[in-house]
Design a protein around this motif. Structure first.
Motif, PDB file in Angstrom:
ATOM      1  N   LYS B  61      43.388  26.253  31.942  1.00 34.62           N
ATOM      2  CA  LYS B  61      42.747  27.515  31.566  1.00 34.62           C
ATOM      3  C   LYS B  61      42.703  27.583  30.039  1.00 34.62           C
ATOM      4  O   LYS B  61      43.681  27.202  29.385  1.00 34.62           O
ATOM      5  CB  LYS B  61      43.590  28.707  32.062  1.00 34.62           C
ATOM      6  N   PRO B  62      41.635  28.111  29.443  1.00 34.66           N
ATOM      7  CA  PRO B  62      41.539  28.150  27.981  1.00 34.66           C
ATOM      8  C   PRO B  62      42.612  29.047  27.340  1.00 34.66           C
ATOM      9  O   PRO B  62      43.165  29.935  27.994  1.00 34.66           O
ATOM     10  CB  PRO B  62      40.154  28.743  27.708  1.00 34.66           C
ATOM     11  N   VAL B  63      42.891  28.790  26.059  1.00 34.07           N
ATOM     12  CA  VAL B  63      43.795  29.631  25.267  1.00 34.07           C
ATOM     13  C   VAL B  63      43.326  31.086  25.331  1.00 34.07           C
ATOM     14  O   VAL B  63      42.142  31.366  25.175  1.00 34.07           O
ATOM     15  CB  VAL B  63      43.817  29.128  23.798  1.00 34.07           C
ATOM     16  N   GLY B  64      44.277  31.996  25.600  1.00 29.34           N
ATOM     17  CA  GLY B  64      43.919  33.414  25.715  1.00 29.34           C
ATOM     18  C   GLY B  64      44.951  34.162  26.533  1.00 29.34           C
ATOM     19  O   GLY B  64      45.983  33.607  26.896  1.00 29.34           O
ATOM     20  N   SER B  65      44.626  35.444  26.815  1.00 27.62           N
ATOM     21  CA  SER B  65      45.551  36.307  27.564  1.00 27.62           C
ATOM     22  C   SER B  65      45.098  36.465  29.005  1.00 27.62           C
ATOM     23  O   SER B  65      43.910  36.699  29.257  1.00 27.62           O
ATOM     24  CB  SER B  65      45.595  37.702  26.929  1.00 27.62           C
ATOM     25  N   TYR B  66      46.038  36.348  29.932  1.00 29.85           N
ATOM     26  CA  TYR B  66      45.753  36.539  31.355  1.00 29.85           C
ATOM     27  C   TYR B  66      46.747  37.553  31.903  1.00 29.85           C
ATOM     28  O   TYR B  66      47.955  37.312  31.895  1.00 29.85           O
ATOM     29  CB  TYR B  66      45.893  35.219  32.115  1.00 29.85           C
ATOM     30  N   ILE B  67      46.247  38.685  32.353  1.00 26.53           N
ATOM     31  CA  ILE B  67      47.128  39.752  32.838  1.00 26.53           C
ATOM     32  C   ILE B  67      46.870  39.925  34.329  1.00 26.53           C
ATOM     33  O   ILE B  67      45.727  40.064  34.761  1.00 26.53           O
ATOM     34  CB  ILE B  67      46.828  41.062  32.094  1.00 26.53           C
ATOM     35  N   THR B  68      47.964  39.875  35.124  1.00 26.49           N
ATOM     36  CA  THR B  68      47.828  40.018  36.565  1.00 26.49           C
ATOM     37  C   THR B  68      48.504  41.305  37.000  1.00 26.49           C
ATOM     38  O   THR B  68      49.678  41.516  36.711  1.00 26.49           O
ATOM     39  CB  THR B  68      48.502  38.835  37.290  1.00 26.49           C
ATOM     40  N   ILE B  69      47.753  42.171  37.685  1.00 22.58           N
ATOM     41  CA  ILE B  69      48.312  43.410  38.218  1.00 22.58           C
ATOM     42  C   ILE B  69      48.323  43.287  39.738  1.00 22.58           C
ATOM     43  O   ILE B  69      47.272  43.129  40.360  1.00 22.58           O
ATOM     44  CB  ILE B  69      47.457  44.626  37.793  1.00 22.58           C
ATOM     45  N   ASP B  70      49.552  43.274  40.314  1.00 25.99           N
ATOM     46  CA  ASP B  70      49.687  43.172  41.780  1.00 25.99           C
ATOM     47  C   ASP B  70      49.997  44.544  42.346  1.00 25.99           C
ATOM     48  O   ASP B  70      50.926  45.211  41.910  1.00 25.99           O
ATOM     49  CB  ASP B  70      50.831  42.218  42.143  1.00 25.99           C
ATOM     50  N   ILE B  71      49.211  44.968  43.339  1.00 27.50           N
ATOM     51  CA  ILE B  71      49.401  46.287  43.961  1.00 27.50           C
ATOM     52  C   ILE B  71      49.758  46.078  45.424  1.00 27.50           C
ATOM     53  O   ILE B  71      48.987  45.480  46.177  1.00 27.50           O
ATOM     54  CB  ILE B  71      48.113  47.122  43.865  1.00 27.50           C
ATOM     55  N   THR B 205      38.996  35.435  28.211  1.00 28.20           N
ATOM     56  CA  THR B 205      38.438  34.105  27.975  1.00 28.20           C
ATOM     57  C   THR B 205      37.139  33.872  28.731  1.00 28.20           C
ATOM     58  O   THR B 205      36.656  32.740  28.808  1.00 28.20           O
ATOM     59  CB  THR B 205      39.452  33.047  28.430  1.00 28.20           C
ATOM     60  N   GLY B 206      36.593  34.918  29.342  1.00 28.20           N
ATOM     61  CA  GLY B 206      35.368  34.721  30.112  1.00 28.20           C
ATOM     62  C   GLY B 206      35.661  34.256  31.521  1.00 28.20           C
ATOM     63  O   GLY B 206      36.812  34.258  31.969  1.00 28.20           O
ATOM     64  N   ILE B 230      35.343  39.894  28.587  1.00 27.92           N
ATOM     65  CA  ILE B 230      36.568  40.218  29.319  1.00 27.92           C
ATOM     66  C   ILE B 230      36.268  40.014  30.801  1.00 27.92           C
ATOM     67  O   ILE B 230      35.324  40.617  31.325  1.00 27.92           O
ATOM     68  CB  ILE B 230      36.986  41.696  29.107  1.00 27.92           C
ATOM     69  N   ALA B 231      37.052  39.166  31.466  1.00 32.86           N
ATOM     70  CA  ALA B 231      36.840  38.944  32.891  1.00 32.86           C
ATOM     71  C   ALA B 231      37.838  39.761  33.690  1.00 32.86           C
ATOM     72  O   ALA B 231      39.018  39.794  33.365  1.00 32.86           O
ATOM     73  CB  ALA B 231      36.997  37.471  33.222  1.00 32.86           C
ATOM     74  N   LEU B 232      37.349  40.421  34.710  1.00 36.38           N
ATOM     75  CA  LEU B 232      38.195  41.223  35.575  1.00 36.38           C
ATOM     76  C   LEU B 232      37.988  40.658  36.975  1.00 36.38           C
ATOM     77  O   LEU B 232      36.969  40.934  37.627  1.00 36.38           O
ATOM     78  CB  LEU B 232      37.736  42.673  35.460  1.00 36.38           C
ATOM     79  N   GLY B 233      38.913  39.799  37.410  1.00 32.29           N
ATOM     80  CA  GLY B 233      38.733  39.081  38.668  1.00 32.29           C
ATOM     81  C   GLY B 233      39.658  39.587  39.755  1.00 32.29           C
ATOM     82  O   GLY B 233      40.821  39.862  39.502  1.00 32.29           O
ATOM     83  N   ILE B 234      39.125  39.722  40.963  1.00 36.65           N
ATOM     84  CA  ILE B 234      39.917  40.195  42.097  1.00 36.65           C
ATOM     85  C   ILE B 234      39.789  39.174  43.228  1.00 36.65           C
ATOM     86  O   ILE B 234      38.688  38.911  43.709  1.00 36.65           O
ATOM     87  CB  ILE B 234      39.420  41.577  42.583  1.00 36.65           C
ATOM     88  N   PRO B 235      40.919  38.575  43.676  1.00 40.74           N
ATOM     89  CA  PRO B 235      40.831  37.634  44.798  1.00 40.74           C
ATOM     90  C   PRO B 235      40.391  38.361  46.064  1.00 40.74           C
ATOM     91  O   PRO B 235      40.919  39.438  46.372  1.00 40.74           O
ATOM     92  CB  PRO B 235      42.263  37.117  44.976  1.00 40.74           C
ATOM     93  N   THR B 236      39.398  37.802  46.755  1.00 39.15           N
ATOM     94  CA  THR B 236      38.965  38.405  48.019  1.00 39.15           C
ATOM     95  C   THR B 236      38.875  37.380  49.146  1.00 39.15           C
ATOM     96  O   THR B 236      38.627  37.755  50.282  1.00 39.15           O
ATOM     97  CB  THR B 236      37.582  39.084  47.873  1.00 39.15           C
ATOM     98  N   VAL B 237      39.046  36.107  48.805  1.00 38.67           N
ATOM     99  CA  VAL B 237      38.997  35.063  49.840  1.00 38.67           C
ATOM    100  C   VAL B 237      40.049  33.993  49.555  1.00 38.67           C
ATOM    101  O   VAL B 237      40.547  33.871  48.442  1.00 38.67           O
ATOM    102  CB  VAL B 237      37.612  34.362  49.892  1.00 38.67           C
ATOM    103  N   VAL B 238      40.392  33.235  50.586  1.00 39.91           N
ATOM    104  CA  VAL B 238      41.295  32.087  50.466  1.00 39.91           C
ATOM    105  C   VAL B 238      40.668  30.937  51.232  1.00 39.91           C
ATOM    106  O   VAL B 238      40.039  31.147  52.275  1.00 39.91           O
ATOM    107  CB  VAL B 238      42.675  32.373  51.101  1.00 39.91           C
ATOM    108  N   GLU B 239      40.866  29.728  50.714  1.00 36.24           N
ATOM    109  CA  GLU B 239      40.389  28.554  51.439  1.00 36.24           C
ATOM    110  C   GLU B 239      41.371  28.265  52.575  1.00 36.24           C
ATOM    111  O   GLU B 239      42.588  28.248  52.360  1.00 36.24           O
ATOM    112  CB  GLU B 239      40.330  27.377  50.475  1.00 36.24           C
ATOM    113  N   LEU B 240      40.849  28.051  53.773  1.00 36.05           N
ATOM    114  CA  LEU B 240      41.726  27.886  54.931  1.00 36.05           C
ATOM    115  C   LEU B 240      42.642  26.674  54.783  1.00 36.05           C
ATOM    116  O   LEU B 240      43.840  26.736  55.100  1.00 36.05           O
ATOM    117  CB  LEU B 240      40.874  27.792  56.200  1.00 36.05           C
ATOM    118  N   ALA B 241      42.110  25.560  54.273  1.00 34.03           N
ATOM    119  CA  ALA B 241      42.938  24.356  54.139  1.00 34.03           C
ATOM    120  C   ALA B 241      44.116  24.599  53.189  1.00 34.03           C
ATOM    121  O   ALA B 241      45.218  24.084  53.408  1.00 34.03           O
ATOM    122  CB  ALA B 241      42.087  23.178  53.655  1.00 34.03           C
ATOM    123  N   THR B 242      43.906  25.389  52.146  1.00 33.45           N
ATOM    124  CA  THR B 242      45.001  25.758  51.247  1.00 33.45           C
ATOM    125  C   THR B 242      46.075  26.548  51.979  1.00 33.45           C
ATOM    126  O   THR B 242      47.269  26.273  51.862  1.00 33.45           O
ATOM    127  CB  THR B 242      44.456  26.636  50.089  1.00 33.45           C
TER     128      THR B 242
END
Lengths: 321, 321, 321, 321
Positions: B61-71, B205-206, B230-242
């Motif tokens: 991942k590129p140099v930068g800040s990554y903030i994760t908020i778990d609810i 970081t985009g 600023i990227a605001l990403g929310i996981p909504t899927v998972v790969e089944l094999a993972t």
């Protein structure tokens, strides 16, 4: 001399009829050419050509071609009615495309409107059904016929939701991806509630979103975007004051026919009552734009017709077959 | 030397954990700084800073800040939980905005995704709730406070529906309307089904749309668009094999704890089984991306959190208050 | 003697396969009769007849007919694929209807499920497309052929939304309007993610809503409702622990085939690992029910197949023609 | 003596006003009692009590209580406006419930209408938001306060979709689960487009679905169902001919005020022009039922008010607090 008419309709055909009535014209307006065609029992096509400045001033529409396709009883349309209507639309659209672009010129289809407002959702709904080919021609050209035209599609949203004029969004995209022509789908206002989601107007002169309901946005046309803009407009709302104004005319007409003729009524009917009616009804509630109760079904059927018609018209006939 | 890890997650936090586990690191990765914060009983915030090239290479991942908020338990969130989560998001977002733009710099909010695909509909749904001000500042500035920041919002659609790369659409708009910063909302893939629509990752970081599910589109970042993203990403899927690969690890772990230790299993667990599992499951049906049954409710609650958080963070606090 | 199997699938066909595998049976189960049919390249029909008590106990399903129609690649189905699948369904359904009711006996079609939860919305969506005739035969019989069967349709909602057991709602309606047969549409759980919204199971033995996902409601069947109940079930979800348990089997299988045979693995594979896996994964997140990312499109296509199939099967062929 | 009036509205308040106007009554109608209350700047409550046979005949509504809550500018309602309106509704509803049932008597909430037709979707949408408790009191009573009232909820669909009269469906359910009272939500027709989705009429006399638009279904009331029926009706459509007829009155009124008095117009205005207008407009298109362009937003806001109001009113105040 006759005063300027406030047409309160986006349809060239309705404007031409209003102009002729207001001026008691029996023959065609100077600078306008009209023809009509029946396409089976439920579909009728009218072509209004604005030939010169005189015609343009008469009906307040730029020089160009305006084609109106009226489809009766669309609410209860069968699959066959929808397919037949789509074919009539495709035939007319093909002619317009041929006049303004080459067969393999890239086309960008634009669906104006707000998908969360039922009578304004037609554009976004059609976009979802367009057969886009531009990305496939870029990434996997081998899966398509070599005659395939690049087609892309976008639903840019409305000013109230985006904060950006539609023209600004489209200008940016057009300047960046360079299509050769736009097809713009928009919901219009008509004077006739019977035409709601039952009529398609095709025009090669571009479009001014919101013009029919007094909420005018910047024009989308060759002069603002630099490429030809085919407008495909479908009436989905009517202004209530217009309906009532027309209703009063019909009502007076009937009273007179019942030989209750009356000097005062005669005078009343010759005037433009819209401003009078609008003023009279200004108490609040009549200052509204309305749509039929059945608008959901009407929009759904019209969406199928428009999407299929565009999909057929944008690709060579042997690809669709 | 350790081979490159295929992380199969877009979350920097999960990548850092996977890297540490794969390399049996007890201390922090060189070039990475991490801190954690509890925000009440249901919300936890983690901040991963990628400080240099070494850290960037470790987790890809590129140099930068990554903030994760778990609810936690978002599916059954109350109105208070949603408001509280929105406030935590707004606080973090305000810091990022302050680092990259001035208080009155124009911001364009972009909602990626396809609204007709439930797990991909978050972006378009959020856009519909953003308080846009750009057009009001243009046409009716007197109705807003003089401190109001111009905010606009767009939902550009997906390549499969538009035929146009999202980067091309956004490049055109950015070059034409000149915002000073983008906030881009996207659905991500995570490794953990518990994180589905319960986690927000903020990054300065985009974003590369589709990266988490092997369907990579062109990067949206300062280097491609010319302004901070600023990227605001929310996981909504998972790969089944993972999921299955991780499930096997947990399963073996448990067998071993039950003192049924076994040389072969030990060896098995140290390897990356993903390719093996993916190959083994290649019969077709396991090659799938899944989402929880409750995805509709999860998306609906997350939409409220993200839209409110952005609306609070983009305007001065006294305007929101 | 073999222990009771926890099948974790509503499909009789999957249960029969699991039973045969668990008992290493080469020939058919005693008390079960099976036949298969290919209906073109994409559709396969399997008929499992449970003939007696022995067969019923083996697979845990009452004596009766279970027909499974598998449709491949439904996600990318064309209009022709959908029509063809509907015709295969109509053919099978017509046989079942003919065995349990007369041609003009009134049928009530029931769509179970919650329309606001995508993988559970199939039943309510189908109901909206059923050609109901009961009220027309009552109020305007002259517009229909005299051979028309009375058909009505209802979507009663789910316990969590209504507070009422589905059986209670249906019992009340059946006792009041007296149909001669029910067709009940429900979303099922299967073991196979490939079957999600791609398989239809027809059964003449009724249905127990929620049985596949451990959330059992009261049975809807001739014994509880007093009239024959044809169940039309479509898998739309899979339990994640089941997927992983099956995934581990396939994985071990592959390791063994790669001649890395191992006594411990052999033992492992013969056991039922589900409880073990479920216990191991109990940390929370794996205790989930999942559905494919593409569930919206799958449900949409399946809705068309089921509604058309029922509409064709409930009326005489000359009326549909 | 005055002829029977065709009111063309379901609202008792509008009927009372029309009756008084048609009969030039200054004082209240004999057998009717009316009171008004302002609930803040945007909400006004009117209570019409039909006391005896004379009042009932005058306005064509059975003896009972009719409460009208008018909410201004609902389209642009804030969260506070919605909460405040819900509280006003809850207060009135609590009084009606208290008059006809005991605090722990079971209530069944019924949402009439077709969720796929925007102006008719209010009932089904409200049902989805009702806090049902009946099943929890049956299966897990320990999680609820001992004062909790059993509440259930159903959306039975419309005759055109189900083929079954709503009365038949509800009769079956009521006879089988034995609630002590029904609350029935339905979309009504009003005479005033300003009232569309901005007015709630509460009545303890039951309801006749479709009565306002000349498509009358069987009555739902104590006499047909055997238990008290509270009707909660919200106007969502207006008949176009009614609008125009009223519009002509207002127009003539204005002409006269402009001292263009005219014997003929005076006569015209005293007559009931509806049939005349309807006949005159019979050319087709005016024979329509319309709804405002903004109906989606109006329905969404009204849904929140009605659902919250019912949820507050059906449970003791300390439970809601």
């Amino acid at each position: 001399m006759f005063d300027k008419i406030n047409f309160r309709t986006d349809l060239a055909l309705e404007r031409r009829d209003l102009y002729k009535k207001a001026n008691n014209l029996d023959k065609e307006i100077d600078g306008i050419k009209t023809e009509e065609e029946e396409n089976g029992p439920r579909i009728r096509t009218s072509r209004v050509k604005v030939l010169d400045k005189n015609g343009a001033e008469a009906i307040g529409k730029p020089v160009g071609s305006y084609i109106t396709i009226d489809i009766q009883k669309l609410k209860v349309a069968t699959e066959e009615d929808i397919q037949e209507s789509a074919e009539v639309l495709a035939k007319e659209l093909r002619v317009l495309l041929g006049e303004h672009a080459n067969p393999k010129d890239e086309i960008l289809v634009v669906g104006l409107g707000n998908q969360y407002v039922t009578p304004d959702a037609l554009g976004p709904k059609v976009i979802n059904e367009i057969d886009v080919t531009r990305h496939i021609l870029t990434y996997m050209p081998q899966v398509l016929s070599s005659e395939t035209r690049p087609v892309s599609a976008i639903s840019p949203g409305v000013l109230g939701t985006t904060g950006i004029e539609t023209l600004e969004i489209l200008k940016g995209i057009v300047d960046n991806i360079h299509p050769k022509m736009l097809i713009v789908i928009d919901a219009l206002a008509s004077r006739s509630i019977e035409r709601i989601s039952s009529t398609i107007q095709l025009a090669d002169t571009g479009i001014t979103p919101g013009a029919g309901v007094g909420n005018t946005r910047k024009e989308l046309s060759q002069s603002t975007l630099g490429i030809p803009v085919i407008a495909l407009g479908i009436p989905t709302v009517v202004e209530l004051a217009t309906l009532i104004s027309d209703g009063i005319d019909i009502f007076i007409d009937r009273l007179q026919k019942k030989s209750e003729s009356n000097e005062y009524l005669n005078k009343l009917q010759q005037e433009d009552k819209y401003e009078e009616v609008k003023e009279a009804l200004k108490v609040g509630e009549y200052n509204m734009i309305v749509t039929p109760k059945e608008i959901d079904d009407l929009i759904e059927n019209m969406k199928d017709i428009v999407a299929r018609g565009i999909n057929m018209a944008t690709q060579p006939e042997n690809i669709n077959g």
